[in-house]
Write a protein that holds these residues in place. Sequence first.
Motif, PDB file in Angstrom:
ATOM      1  N   ALA A  15     -40.060 -93.244  16.393  1.00 36.99           N
ATOM      2  CA  ALA A  15     -40.353 -94.627  15.980  1.00 36.99           C
ATOM      3  C   ALA A  15     -41.772 -94.744  15.431  1.00 36.99           C
ATOM      4  O   ALA A  15     -42.005 -95.406  14.419  1.00 36.99           O
ATOM      5  CB  ALA A  15     -40.160 -95.577  17.161  1.00 36.99           C
ATOM      6  N   ARG A  16     -42.709 -94.081  16.086  1.00 40.45           N
ATOM      7  CA  ARG A  16     -44.102 -94.123  15.635  1.00 40.45           C
ATOM      8  C   ARG A  16     -44.242 -93.466  14.263  1.00 40.45           C
ATOM      9  O   ARG A  16     -44.945 -93.961  13.386  1.00 40.45           O
ATOM     10  CB  ARG A  16     -45.004 -93.443  16.666  1.00 40.45           C
ATOM     11  CG  ARG A  16     -46.473 -93.602  16.405  1.00 40.45           C
ATOM     12  CD  ARG A  16     -47.364 -93.067  17.522  1.00 40.45           C
ATOM     13  NE  ARG A  16     -47.040 -91.716  17.910  1.00 40.45           N
ATOM     14  CZ  ARG A  16     -46.507 -91.345  19.079  1.00 40.45           C
ATOM     15  NH1 ARG A  16     -46.226 -92.256  19.996  1.00 40.45           N
ATOM     16  NH2 ARG A  16     -46.250 -90.092  19.352  1.00 40.45           N
ATOM     17  N   LEU A  18     -41.835 -92.994  11.893  1.00 44.00           N
ATOM     18  CA  LEU A  18     -41.101 -93.670  10.825  1.00 44.00           C
ATOM     19  C   LEU A  18     -41.535 -95.102  10.568  1.00 44.00           C
ATOM     20  O   LEU A  18     -41.548 -95.555   9.425  1.00 44.00           O
ATOM     21  CB  LEU A  18     -39.597 -93.648  11.134  1.00 44.00           C
ATOM     22  CG  LEU A  18     -38.955 -92.264  11.219  1.00 44.00           C
ATOM     23  CD1 LEU A  18     -37.488 -92.395  11.580  1.00 44.00           C
ATOM     24  CD2 LEU A  18     -39.123 -91.510   9.912  1.00 44.00           C
ATOM     25  N   TRP A  19     -41.845 -95.831  11.649  1.00 42.77           N
ATOM     26  CA  TRP A  19     -42.132 -97.255  11.504  1.00 42.77           C
ATOM     27  C   TRP A  19     -43.519 -97.638  11.996  1.00 42.77           C
ATOM     28  O   TRP A  19     -43.839 -98.817  12.091  1.00 42.77           O
ATOM     29  CB  TRP A  19     -41.065 -98.081  12.224  1.00 42.77           C
ATOM     30  CG  TRP A  19     -39.693 -97.845  11.653  1.00 42.77           C
ATOM     31  CD1 TRP A  19     -39.270 -98.141  10.388  1.00 42.77           C
ATOM     32  CD2 TRP A  19     -38.581 -97.251  12.320  1.00 42.77           C
ATOM     33  NE1 TRP A  19     -37.963 -97.770  10.225  1.00 42.77           N
ATOM     34  CE2 TRP A  19     -37.511 -97.213  11.407  1.00 42.77           C
ATOM     35  CE3 TRP A  19     -38.375 -96.744  13.596  1.00 42.77           C
ATOM     36  CZ2 TRP A  19     -36.265 -96.698  11.730  1.00 42.77           C
ATOM     37  CZ3 TRP A  19     -37.125 -96.229  13.914  1.00 42.77           C
ATOM     38  CH2 TRP A  19     -36.082 -96.209  12.988  1.00 42.77           C
ATOM     39  N   LYS A  20     -44.330 -96.632  12.348  1.00 39.29           N
ATOM     40  CA  LYS A  20     -45.718 -96.859  12.769  1.00 39.29           C
ATOM     41  C   LYS A  20     -45.854 -97.689  14.034  1.00 39.29           C
ATOM     42  O   LYS A  20     -46.904 -98.257  14.292  1.00 39.29           O
ATOM     43  CB  LYS A  20     -46.554 -97.522  11.648  1.00 39.29           C
ATOM     44  CG  LYS A  20     -46.469 -96.847  10.312  1.00 39.29           C
ATOM     45  CD  LYS A  20     -46.978 -95.437  10.357  1.00 39.29           C
ATOM     46  CE  LYS A  20     -46.989 -94.833   8.968  1.00 39.29           C
ATOM     47  NZ  LYS A  20     -46.378 -93.526   8.913  1.00 39.29           N
ATOM     48  N   ASN A  21     -44.769 -97.785  14.826  1.00 37.31           N
ATOM     49  CA  ASN A  21     -44.830 -98.588  16.038  1.00 37.31           C
ATOM     50  C   ASN A  21     -43.770 -98.109  17.028  1.00 37.31           C
ATOM     51  O   ASN A  21     -42.589 -98.063  16.693  1.00 37.31           O
ATOM     52  CB  ASN A  21     -44.607-100.057  15.701  1.00 37.31           C
ATOM     53  CG  ASN A  21     -45.063-100.971  16.805  1.00 37.31           C
ATOM     54  OD1 ASN A  21     -44.823-100.719  17.977  1.00 37.31           O
ATOM     55  ND2 ASN A  21     -45.728-102.051  16.427  1.00 37.31           N
ATOM     56  N   TYR A  24     -40.140 -99.808  18.313  1.00 35.32           N
ATOM     57  CA  TYR A  24     -38.826 -99.619  17.713  1.00 35.32           C
ATOM     58  C   TYR A  24     -38.030 -98.487  18.375  1.00 35.32           C
ATOM     59  O   TYR A  24     -36.889 -98.238  17.997  1.00 35.32           O
ATOM     60  CB  TYR A  24     -38.950 -99.401  16.208  1.00 35.32           C
ATOM     61  CG  TYR A  24     -39.526-100.617  15.520  1.00 35.32           C
ATOM     62  CD1 TYR A  24     -38.819-101.813  15.490  1.00 35.32           C
ATOM     63  CD2 TYR A  24     -40.786-100.579  14.943  1.00 35.32           C
ATOM     64  CE1 TYR A  24     -39.358-102.947  14.888  1.00 35.32           C
ATOM     65  CE2 TYR A  24     -41.325-101.709  14.344  1.00 35.32           C
ATOM     66  CZ  TYR A  24     -40.605-102.877  14.316  1.00 35.32           C
ATOM     67  OH  TYR A  24     -41.134-104.005  13.727  1.00 35.32           O
ATOM     68  N   ILE A  52     -34.114-101.352  10.371  1.00 35.31           N
ATOM     69  CA  ILE A  52     -35.186-102.041  11.099  1.00 35.31           C
ATOM     70  C   ILE A  52     -35.848-103.030  10.149  1.00 35.31           C
ATOM     71  O   ILE A  52     -36.268-102.660   9.061  1.00 35.31           O
ATOM     72  CB  ILE A  52     -36.255-101.036  11.613  1.00 35.31           C
ATOM     73  CG1 ILE A  52     -35.638 -99.989  12.520  1.00 35.31           C
ATOM     74  CG2 ILE A  52     -37.405-101.773  12.277  1.00 35.31           C
ATOM     75  CD1 ILE A  52     -35.230-100.482  13.879  1.00 35.31           C
ATOM     76  N   GLU A  53     -35.918-104.268  10.583  1.00 39.20           N
ATOM     77  CA  GLU A  53     -36.640-105.266   9.794  1.00 39.20           C
ATOM     78  C   GLU A  53     -38.063-105.326  10.326  1.00 39.20           C
ATOM     79  O   GLU A  53     -38.298-105.823  11.423  1.00 39.20           O
ATOM     80  CB  GLU A  53     -35.957-106.621   9.897  1.00 39.20           C
ATOM     81  CG  GLU A  53     -34.614-106.641   9.192  1.00 39.20           C
ATOM     82  CD  GLU A  53     -34.052-108.036   9.053  1.00 39.20           C
ATOM     83  OE1 GLU A  53     -34.843-109.001   8.968  1.00 39.20           O
ATOM     84  OE2 GLU A  53     -32.822-108.150   9.028  1.00 39.20           O
ATOM     85  N   LEU A  54     -38.974-104.789   9.555  1.00 39.26           N
ATOM     86  CA  LEU A  54     -40.375-104.766   9.972  1.00 39.26           C
ATOM     87  C   LEU A  54     -40.981-106.146   9.850  1.00 39.26           C
ATOM     88  O   LEU A  54     -40.698-106.887   8.909  1.00 39.26           O
ATOM     89  CB  LEU A  54     -41.157-103.783   9.103  1.00 39.26           C
ATOM     90  CG  LEU A  54     -40.699-102.331   9.171  1.00 39.26           C
ATOM     91  CD1 LEU A  54     -41.475-101.498   8.164  1.00 39.26           C
ATOM     92  CD2 LEU A  54     -40.851-101.767  10.558  1.00 39.26           C
ATOM     93  N   ASP A  58     -46.527-105.307  11.159  1.00 46.26           N
ATOM     94  CA  ASP A  58     -46.276-103.874  11.343  1.00 46.26           C
ATOM     95  C   ASP A  58     -46.833-103.045  10.199  1.00 46.26           C
ATOM     96  O   ASP A  58     -47.332-101.961  10.394  1.00 46.26           O
ATOM     97  CB  ASP A  58     -44.775-103.590  11.465  1.00 46.26           C
ATOM     98  CG  ASP A  58     -44.194-104.068  12.775  1.00 46.26           C
ATOM     99  OD1 ASP A  58     -44.964-104.230  13.745  1.00 46.26           O
ATOM    100  OD2 ASP A  58     -42.978-104.283  12.831  1.00 46.26           O
ATOM    101  N   MET A  59     -46.731-103.542   9.000  1.00 47.50           N
ATOM    102  CA  MET A  59     -47.191-102.785   7.842  1.00 47.50           C
ATOM    103  C   MET A  59     -48.707-102.760   7.744  1.00 47.50           C
ATOM    104  O   MET A  59     -49.271-101.893   7.124  1.00 47.50           O
ATOM    105  CB  MET A  59     -46.596-103.364   6.559  1.00 47.50           C
ATOM    106  CG  MET A  59     -45.079-103.337   6.521  1.00 47.50           C
ATOM    107  SD  MET A  59     -44.371-101.701   6.816  1.00 47.50           S
ATOM    108  CE  MET A  59     -44.874-100.862   5.340  1.00 47.50           C
TER     109      MET A  59
END
Length: 73
Positions: A15-16, A18-21, A24, A52-54, A58-59
Motif C-alpha cells: 500500500a505504501r 503503490l498509494w503512498k499510504n 490502504y 482505490i479512490e485517493l 494523499d497525492m
Amino acid sequence: YGYKCSNGETFDSIARELWKNEKYAADLMSANPELTGKMMFTGGEKVYLPVIELTEGDMDETVTEPETAPWRE
C-alpha cells in the motif's frame, strides 16, 4: 489487475509503495481474504489490486521513512 509480491513484502508495504499510504492496506486485505493469514509474503503471490479512490491529501503527502509497525518492535 494483479501485483506479484516479492519476498518480505507485506500488505502495508505494498500500500505504501503503490498509494503512498499504509491506510490502504485494509483495502488490499479486504480484496485478498485468502492471503490475510500471511504476515509477510514469501514471493510470487498474486495480490488483486482493488480500485482505490485517493483523497486529495494523499497525492500531496511527502513520503518519509516508515515507522516500525507495532508488532515488529
